[in-house]
Design an enzyme around this catalytic site. Structure first.
Site, PDB file in Angstrom:
ATOM      1  N   ASN A 141     -13.158  -2.756   2.285  1.00  0.00           N
ATOM      2  CA  ASN A 141     -14.283  -1.819   2.351  1.00  0.00           C
ATOM      3  C   ASN A 141     -15.368  -2.108   1.211  1.00  0.00           C
ATOM      4  O   ASN A 141     -14.847  -1.902   0.234  1.00  0.00           O
ATOM      5  CB  ASN A 141     -13.653  -0.446   2.430  1.00  0.00           C
ATOM      6  CG  ASN A 141     -12.865  -0.236   3.609  1.00  0.00           C
ATOM      7  OD1 ASN A 141     -13.017  -0.656   4.459  1.00  0.00           O
ATOM      8  ND2 ASN A 141     -11.647   0.443   3.152  1.00  0.00           N
ATOM      9  N   HIS A 192      -7.315  -5.173   2.201  1.00  0.00           N
ATOM     10  CA  HIS A 192      -6.011  -4.703   2.782  1.00  0.00           C
ATOM     11  C   HIS A 192      -5.455  -5.786   3.811  1.00  0.00           C
ATOM     12  O   HIS A 192      -6.419  -6.305   4.683  1.00  0.00           O
ATOM     13  CB  HIS A 192      -6.536  -3.328   3.732  1.00  0.00           C
ATOM     14  CG  HIS A 192      -7.033  -2.299   2.921  1.00  0.00           C
ATOM     15  ND1 HIS A 192      -6.020  -1.069   2.487  1.00  0.00           N
ATOM     16  CD2 HIS A 192      -8.184  -1.969   2.191  1.00  0.00           C
ATOM     17  CE1 HIS A 192      -6.771  -0.291   1.872  1.00  0.00           C
ATOM     18  NE2 HIS A 192      -7.950  -0.921   1.519  1.00  0.00           N
ATOM     19  N   HIS A 206     -10.738  -5.168  -3.520  1.00  0.00           N
ATOM     20  CA  HIS A 206      -9.486  -5.315  -2.893  1.00  0.00           C
ATOM     21  C   HIS A 206      -9.650  -5.385  -1.503  1.00  0.00           C
ATOM     22  O   HIS A 206     -10.592  -5.114  -0.775  1.00  0.00           O
ATOM     23  CB  HIS A 206      -8.556  -3.764  -3.473  1.00  0.00           C
ATOM     24  CG  HIS A 206      -9.101  -2.700  -2.765  1.00  0.00           C
ATOM     25  ND1 HIS A 206     -10.138  -2.113  -3.391  1.00  0.00           N
ATOM     26  CD2 HIS A 206      -8.518  -1.977  -1.553  1.00  0.00           C
ATOM     27  CE1 HIS A 206     -10.216  -0.998  -2.665  1.00  0.00           C
ATOM     28  NE2 HIS A 206      -9.352  -0.887  -1.720  1.00  0.00           N
ATOM     29  N   VAL A 232     -11.300   3.154  -4.209  1.00  0.00           N
ATOM     30  CA  VAL A 232     -10.833   2.609  -5.404  1.00  0.00           C
ATOM     31  C   VAL A 232     -11.985   1.491  -5.672  1.00  0.00           C
ATOM     32  O   VAL A 232     -12.075   0.495  -4.832  1.00  0.00           O
ATOM     33  CB  VAL A 232      -9.649   2.310  -5.575  1.00  0.00           C
ATOM     34  CG1 VAL A 232      -9.313   1.286  -6.695  1.00  0.00           C
ATOM     35  CG2 VAL A 232      -8.447   2.990  -5.452  1.00  0.00           C
ATOM     36  N   GLN A 267     -14.358   2.852   1.039  1.00  0.00           N
ATOM     37  CA  GLN A 267     -13.797   2.406  -0.260  1.00  0.00           C
ATOM     38  C   GLN A 267     -13.283   3.765  -1.253  1.00  0.00           C
ATOM     39  O   GLN A 267     -14.452   4.498  -1.331  1.00  0.00           O
ATOM     40  CB  GLN A 267     -14.658   1.745  -0.868  1.00  0.00           C
ATOM     41  CG  GLN A 267     -14.211   0.882  -2.066  1.00  0.00           C
ATOM     42  CD  GLN A 267     -15.005  -0.047  -2.771  1.00  0.00           C
ATOM     43  OE1 GLN A 267     -16.230  -0.206  -2.384  1.00  0.00           O
ATOM     44  NE2 GLN A 267     -14.522  -0.864  -3.720  1.00  0.00           N
ATOM     45  N   ASP A 288       0.697  -1.085  -0.067  1.00  0.00           N
ATOM     46  CA  ASP A 288       0.061   0.115  -0.273  1.00  0.00           C
ATOM     47  C   ASP A 288       0.914   1.261  -0.100  1.00  0.00           C
ATOM     48  O   ASP A 288       1.939   1.118   0.585  1.00  0.00           O
ATOM     49  CB  ASP A 288      -0.952  -0.181   1.165  1.00  0.00           C
ATOM     50  CG  ASP A 288      -1.966   0.902   1.203  1.00  0.00           C
ATOM     51  OD1 ASP A 288      -1.787   2.258   1.239  1.00  0.00           O
ATOM     52  OD2 ASP A 288      -3.158   0.559   1.137  1.00  0.00           O
TER      53      ASP A 288
END
Length: 117
Positions: free
Chosen positions: A89, A104, A102, A98, A96, A34
């Site tokens: 998220n 994390h 995905h 993007v 969120q 990240d």
């Protein structure tokens, strides 16, 4: 598999158009560090198939989520983290930013507890 989206930063990372510090990649997902880590270890795991969020990925094909979680475990353990937090998220109201599924992967902080907010 869904088609890449032209203005999606994660689709561009997957395609190699934007550089990333890639930790692992397989036929289903890619993991990279990240850019703004929130823990000593903070990686993202992004399925190759573009769907807006984890719920959309699960609705399209539940194995997308399973493969991403397996890669998350792989990168966490490869970095020496047997204990980690996995966060997805879903939606702007949940943080969120993007809109490509995905996860994390967060680890390495002794301050992590069950408390989420």
């Amino acid at each position: 598999m869904s088609e890449p989206v032209d203005d999606c930063v994660f689709c561009k990372i997957i395609a190699g158009e934007i550089p990333a510090d890639v930790l692992a990649r397989n036929e289903h997902a890619v993991s990279f560090k990240d850019l703004h880590p929130q823990a000593p270890f903070h990686a993202l795991v992004v399925p190759l198939a573009h769907h807006a969020d984890v719920a959309a990925s699960a609705a399209a094909d539940p194995s997308i989520v399973g493969h991403a979680v397996a890669l998350a475990d792989e990168v966490a353990r490869a970095a020496g983290n047997d204990h980690y937090r996995l966060v997805a998220n879903t939606g702007r109201g949940a943080g969120q930013t993007v809109f490509h599924t995905h996860f994390h992967v967060l680890a390495g902080s002794s301050g992590m507890t069950e408390r989420l907010v």
